[in-house]
Write a protein that holds these residues in place. Sequence first.
Motif, PDB file in Angstrom:
ATOM      1  N   VAL A  95      53.301  30.180  35.353  1.00 47.59           N
ATOM      2  CA  VAL A  95      52.038  30.775  35.791  1.00 47.59           C
ATOM      3  C   VAL A  95      51.416  31.594  34.659  1.00 47.59           C
ATOM      4  CG1 VAL A  95      51.021  32.443  37.393  1.00 47.59           C
ATOM      5  CG2 VAL A  95      52.737  30.811  38.203  1.00 47.59           C
ATOM      6  N   THR A  96      50.090  31.520  34.544  1.00 45.35           N
ATOM      7  CA  THR A  96      49.357  32.351  33.588  1.00 45.35           C
ATOM      8  C   THR A  96      48.338  33.211  34.333  1.00 45.35           C
ATOM      9  OG1 THR A  96      47.708  30.617  33.214  1.00 45.35           O
ATOM     10  CG2 THR A  96      49.590  30.690  31.704  1.00 45.35           C
ATOM     11  N   VAL A  97      47.893  34.265  33.674  1.00 50.03           N
ATOM     12  CA  VAL A  97      46.872  35.149  34.233  1.00 50.03           C
ATOM     13  C   VAL A  97      45.502  34.582  33.887  1.00 50.03           C
ATOM     14  CG1 VAL A  97      45.922  37.484  34.228  1.00 50.03           C
ATOM     15  CG2 VAL A  97      48.386  37.135  33.926  1.00 50.03           C
ATOM     16  N   GLU A  98      44.645  34.414  34.896  1.00 54.57           N
ATOM     17  CA  GLU A  98      43.280  33.963  34.609  1.00 54.57           C
ATOM     18  C   GLU A  98      42.331  35.143  34.468  1.00 54.57           C
ATOM     19  OE1 GLU A  98      40.118  31.128  36.827  1.00 54.57           O
ATOM     20  OE2 GLU A  98      41.796  30.199  35.775  1.00 54.57           O
TER      21      GLU A  98
ATOM     22  N   ARG B 275      42.434  41.836  31.869  1.00 59.12           N
ATOM     23  CA  ARG B 275      41.513  41.153  30.956  1.00 59.12           C
ATOM     24  C   ARG B 275      42.210  40.807  29.648  1.00 59.12           C
ATOM     25  NH1 ARG B 275      36.897  45.645  31.183  1.00 59.12           N
ATOM     26  NH2 ARG B 275      38.817  46.864  30.969  1.00 59.12           N
ATOM     27  N   GLU B 276      43.137  41.670  29.222  1.00 61.25           N
ATOM     28  CA  GLU B 276      43.890  41.391  28.001  1.00 61.25           C
ATOM     29  C   GLU B 276      44.911  40.285  28.218  1.00 61.25           C
ATOM     30  OE1 GLU B 276      45.662  44.887  26.376  1.00 61.25           O
ATOM     31  OE2 GLU B 276      43.818  46.056  26.464  1.00 61.25           O
ATOM     32  N   GLY B 277      45.308  40.095  29.476  1.00 63.77           N
ATOM     33  CA  GLY B 277      46.311  39.083  29.770  1.00 63.77           C
ATOM     34  C   GLY B 277      45.742  37.707  30.037  1.00 63.77           C
TER      35      GLY B 277
ATOM     36  N   CYS C 225      52.955  39.701  30.554  1.00 62.84           N
ATOM     37  CA  CYS C 225      51.915  40.633  30.981  1.00 62.84           C
ATOM     38  C   CYS C 225      52.358  41.613  32.062  1.00 62.84           C
ATOM     39  CB  CYS C 225      50.708  39.847  31.504  1.00 62.84           C
ATOM     40  SG  CYS C 225      50.047  38.641  30.342  1.00 62.84           S
ATOM     41  N   LEU C 226      53.488  41.364  32.690  1.00 69.79           N
ATOM     42  CA  LEU C 226      53.932  42.218  33.790  1.00 69.79           C
ATOM     43  C   LEU C 226      54.372  43.594  33.284  1.00 69.79           C
ATOM     44  CD1 LEU C 226      55.979  39.569  35.790  1.00 69.79           C
ATOM     45  CD2 LEU C 226      53.771  40.557  36.446  1.00 69.79           C
TER      46      LEU C 226
END
Length: 409
Positions: free
Chosen positions: A121-124, A178-180, A188-189
């Motif tokens: 999973v990635t952060v959108e 936003r940075e992630g 990012c967690l």
Amino acid sequence: MKYVIVHGDGLTGGPRKELGGKTLLEAAATPNMDALACQGEMGIAVVPADGPQLTSGMVQTAVLGYDPRKLYPGPAPLEAASLGVTVGEHDVVYRCSMVTLRGTAAGKDAYSDIKKLAAPVTVEGEAERLEREEARDLLEAVNEQLGSETIQFYPGSGSRHLMVWVGGKLRAVCLDPREGAGRPIGDCLPTGDGSDMLRKLMDASLVILRDHPVNDQRREDGRKPIHCLWLWGQGRASRWPSFAERHRVSGAIVATNDVRRGIGLCAGLEAIEPSDVMAADNSDFLSRGQVALRELGKKDFVYVHAEMPVGMARGDAKAAVKIVEDFDKQIVGTLLDGLAKLGPHRLLLVCDGGRVPNDGSRHPIYALCNGPLQKSKAGSRGFNETDAAAVKDGARDATKLSAKLFAQG
């Protein structure tokens, strides 16, 4: 004597190829700001700030005369002040963003079947096109299952809300979503002291939100779902010396952004209700100038904050130039015309680049002038990054600017 600070959040920037190598301020026709630059003091405002990012909240804190390194607590406690959320001395407030995640499947399937906050999973990013009632329904569902004597969630605006952790831990390393954007979620967690609790809450929010009726409706409408809450931007409430008492003035802040309103409230200023100020898309500059003049009829000082639309720095250059020109005419011009009728006044204009690297390359610029001005008087310099940087000995400690504003009152 009337005193005004006008803060243009996001107006400065670098040269744009499509503008022939000019910045937005250089390309735009800004006769009112140029008059301030020509007839007053102009230069670079150096903001003392820690961390990798310099934000407009830090700029505002400094311009009001406070050292951001000592008093800027992070965005969440300031939003809590704006929203009237009670925060105890030992409580920690977190920003609680509603975010969209992305899996590895193609098309719409990339947003379905996300079971846990782990690879691949990635952060959108923060949720888009989120209605107020949708956000409240989602947050109520989370509060019902995760709220307790020590954890409480509070509604904010848009995709950003708040969580108060009573007696909580402050030092976890938390990333702005936003940075992630586009990065693997494992990178990012939250990490560090207290991160176990934060991750547990974020994991639980995924289970609560992914199949919520609000997300079912969003999928039917062709909108991306909201997968989980993202905790970041934390801090404890801090007590600030009163700006109004220090300068012996009555004052107000005209702003719609909760962080900016919170800073004003912490400084002892009255915060004008957002509904009195603007359109929902931050585009109504004229009303800000008019509301500021209304308040100046009753008070000595007003701080006017105007935030440029999201994406202006990367969007259509001609449209962005028009926005800068509207800012000059509808806020600065409206204020200068109205102030001339009110009598003697002093105005400080500060413009920054929004959220920029804190590496000394993107300082805000300022102009400070006694009024009334001779707006038709031409000058040799304009209000822009190049001319501000060219001023000999023009760099000023931003925390000293408000004292200069009131020095000759």
